[in-house]
Design an enzyme around this catalytic site. Structure first.
Site, PDB file in Angstrom:
ATOM      1  N   HIS A  25      16.552  12.308 -14.155  1.00  0.00           N
ATOM      2  CA  HIS A  25      15.871  11.395 -15.080  1.00  0.00           C
ATOM      3  C   HIS A  25      14.603  12.074 -15.566  1.00  0.00           C
ATOM      4  O   HIS A  25      13.778  12.501 -14.766  1.00  0.00           O
ATOM      5  CB  HIS A  25      15.529  10.075 -14.376  1.00  0.00           C
ATOM      6  CG  HIS A  25      14.594   9.210 -15.179  1.00  0.00           C
ATOM      7  ND1 HIS A  25      14.860   8.848 -16.481  1.00  0.00           N
ATOM      8  CD2 HIS A  25      13.397   8.654 -14.874  1.00  0.00           C
ATOM      9  CE1 HIS A  25      13.870   8.103 -16.935  1.00  0.00           C
ATOM     10  NE2 HIS A  25      12.960   7.972 -15.985  1.00  0.00           N
TER      11      HIS A  25
ATOM     12  N   HIS B 225      11.415  12.214 -18.828  1.00  0.00           N
ATOM     13  CA  HIS B 225      10.733  11.652 -19.994  1.00  0.00           C
ATOM     14  C   HIS B 225      10.515  12.785 -20.995  1.00  0.00           C
ATOM     15  O   HIS B 225       9.442  12.920 -21.575  1.00  0.00           O
ATOM     16  CB  HIS B 225       9.378  11.057 -19.598  1.00  0.00           C
ATOM     17  CG  HIS B 225       9.451   9.947 -18.593  1.00  0.00           C
ATOM     18  ND1 HIS B 225       8.328   9.386 -18.034  1.00  0.00           N
ATOM     19  CD2 HIS B 225      10.511   9.296 -18.055  1.00  0.00           C
ATOM     20  CE1 HIS B 225       8.695   8.431 -17.173  1.00  0.00           C
ATOM     21  NE2 HIS B 225      10.009   8.370 -17.170  1.00  0.00           N
TER      22      HIS B 225
ATOM     23  N   TYR C 237      29.692  21.536 -27.369  1.00  0.00           N
ATOM     24  CA  TYR C 237      29.063  21.427 -26.038  1.00  0.00           C
ATOM     25  C   TYR C 237      28.459  20.043 -25.826  1.00  0.00           C
ATOM     26  O   TYR C 237      28.420  19.530 -24.706  1.00  0.00           O
ATOM     27  CB  TYR C 237      28.035  22.560 -25.866  1.00  0.00           C
ATOM     28  CG  TYR C 237      28.681  23.852 -26.271  1.00  0.00           C
ATOM     29  CD1 TYR C 237      29.666  24.429 -25.474  1.00  0.00           C
ATOM     30  CD2 TYR C 237      28.420  24.421 -27.516  1.00  0.00           C
ATOM     31  CE1 TYR C 237      30.347  25.552 -25.881  1.00  0.00           C
ATOM     32  CE2 TYR C 237      29.099  25.550 -27.939  1.00  0.00           C
ATOM     33  CZ  TYR C 237      30.062  26.110 -27.119  1.00  0.00           C
ATOM     34  OH  TYR C 237      30.753  27.211 -27.533  1.00  0.00           O
TER      35      TYR C 237
ATOM     36  N   HIS D 157      11.796   5.224 -23.368  1.00  0.00           N
ATOM     37  CA  HIS D 157      11.568   5.667 -21.994  1.00  0.00           C
ATOM     38  C   HIS D 157      12.031   7.116 -21.781  1.00  0.00           C
ATOM     39  O   HIS D 157      11.198   7.975 -21.517  1.00  0.00           O
ATOM     40  CB  HIS D 157      12.295   4.691 -21.053  1.00  0.00           C
ATOM     41  CG  HIS D 157      12.054   4.934 -19.600  1.00  0.00           C
ATOM     42  ND1 HIS D 157      12.243   3.972 -18.638  1.00  0.00           N
ATOM     43  CD2 HIS D 157      11.657   6.032 -18.926  1.00  0.00           C
ATOM     44  CE1 HIS D 157      11.957   4.463 -17.452  1.00  0.00           C
ATOM     45  NE2 HIS D 157      11.601   5.713 -17.598  1.00  0.00           N
TER      46      HIS D 157
ATOM     47  N   GLU E  86      11.213   4.576  -9.392  1.00  0.00           N
ATOM     48  CA  GLU E  86      12.402   4.313 -10.213  1.00  0.00           C
ATOM     49  C   GLU E  86      13.693   4.385  -9.390  1.00  0.00           C
ATOM     50  O   GLU E  86      14.788   4.395  -9.951  1.00  0.00           O
ATOM     51  CB  GLU E  86      12.430   5.277 -11.401  1.00  0.00           C
ATOM     52  CG  GLU E  86      11.205   5.063 -12.285  1.00  0.00           C
ATOM     53  CD  GLU E  86      11.274   5.726 -13.647  1.00  0.00           C
ATOM     54  OE1 GLU E  86      11.388   5.012 -14.646  1.00  0.00           O
ATOM     55  OE2 GLU E  86      11.190   6.966 -13.700  1.00  0.00           O
TER      56      GLU E  86
END
Ligand code: ZN
Length: 212
Positions: free
Chosen positions: A93, A95, A120, A160, A73
Site C-alpha cells: 500500500h 501513497h 504489461y 488516498h 491501516e
C-alpha cells in the site's frame, strides 16, 4: 521459497520504495501472510527503516502476536486477505504521487479508470478497481477494500493511494510499480495523442497471459 525469505523481501521492498520516492515520510505499509498470521510494517515509522525484527505480527482478527505495534491501516490488510483466500499472500500500500493524482481526478471514469497503453498493464494490473473514499484506518475502509479485493488484485483508493495484492511480495511489488508508472505515463501524456492497444490486442493478451 521459505517464509523467512518473504519477510526479507518485504523489508527489501519497503527500503527500495522509500529510496526511489514511491514512499515518503511514514506513509505506506506492506504485509505478508503466513496462514493466519500477518506480518506488517509498524506504525509511525518510515519504510526506509524496515527490518524483520521491527515488523508487527497479528492474527486474522488483529490481535497482537509480538510487541511491535502494527500500521494503523492494518484492518484493510486483514479484510483483503480474508477476501482473496489463497490468491493473496502479500500486500503493498503506497501513497505514491501519480496514483494519488489519479485517485483524486474529479472526472475519473470509475468503470475504466485507465486507458490500456501496454500489455504489461493488462498482465499485472487490470482490472483496476476504484474504491470509494473512507477515513484511513476505519472499518468502512476495510469493508470496501475487502469487497474490491474479491474481484481485483489492484485497487485505487479514492483520495488516498494504491493497494496491490500478490501471491508473493515480488508479485505485489510488480503490480504496485506497474500501476504507479502507468499513472505517471497517463498524466505525462495527457496532451499527446497516444495509440492504445486495440480490442483484439487486449483480447490476445488476456487469452495468453490471463488478467492481472
Ligand atoms: Zn494509506
Amino acid at each position: 521459497m521459505t517464509f523467512a525469505s518473504e519477510l526479507e523481501a518485504l523489508c527489501d521492498a519497503a527500503v527500495s520504495f522509500h529510496a526511489r520516492g514511491y514512499a515518503f515520510g511514514s506513509t505506506g505499509n506492506l504485509s505478508v501472510r503466513d496462514g493466519d498470521t500477518v506480518w506488517i510494517t509498524p506504525t509511525g515509522q518510515s519504510l526506509r527503516h524496515a527490518r524483520v525484527e521491527s515488523l508487527a505480527a497479528i492474527d486474522r482478527h488483529g490481535a497482537p502476536l509480538n510487541a511491535n505495534k502494527p500500521s494503523k491501516e492494518y484492518p484493510f490488510h486483514l479484510a483483503a486477505y480474508a477476501a482473496t483466500g489463497t490468491r493473496g499472500h502479500a500486500i503493498v500500500h503506497l501513497h505514491s504521487t501519480w496514483s494519488v493524482m489519479l485517485s483524486c481526478l474529479d472526472d475519473l471514469d470509475e468503470a475504466a479508470p485507465m486507458p490500456v497503453f501496454t500489455p504489461y498493464y493488462l498482465m499485472r494490473v487490470a482490472p483496476l478497481a476504484v474504491v470509494p473514499y473512507c477515513r484511513p484506518g476505519s472499518s468502512d475502509l476495510a469493508r470496501v477494500i475487502g469487497e474490491a479485493a474479491e474481484r481485483s488484485n489492484c485497487l485505487l483508493l479514492r483520495n488516498h493511494g494504491l493497494v496491490a495484492i500478490g501471491r508473493s511480495m515480488n508479485e505485489a511489488v510488480d503490480r504496485a510499480e506497474e500501476l504507479e508508472e502507468t499513472c505517471k505515463l497517463y498524466f505525462l501524456s495527457r496532451n499527446e495523442k497516444l495509440r492504445l492497444l486495440t480490442a483484439a490486442q487486449r483480447e490476445e493478451i488476456e487469452k495468453v497471459f490471463g488478467g492481472g
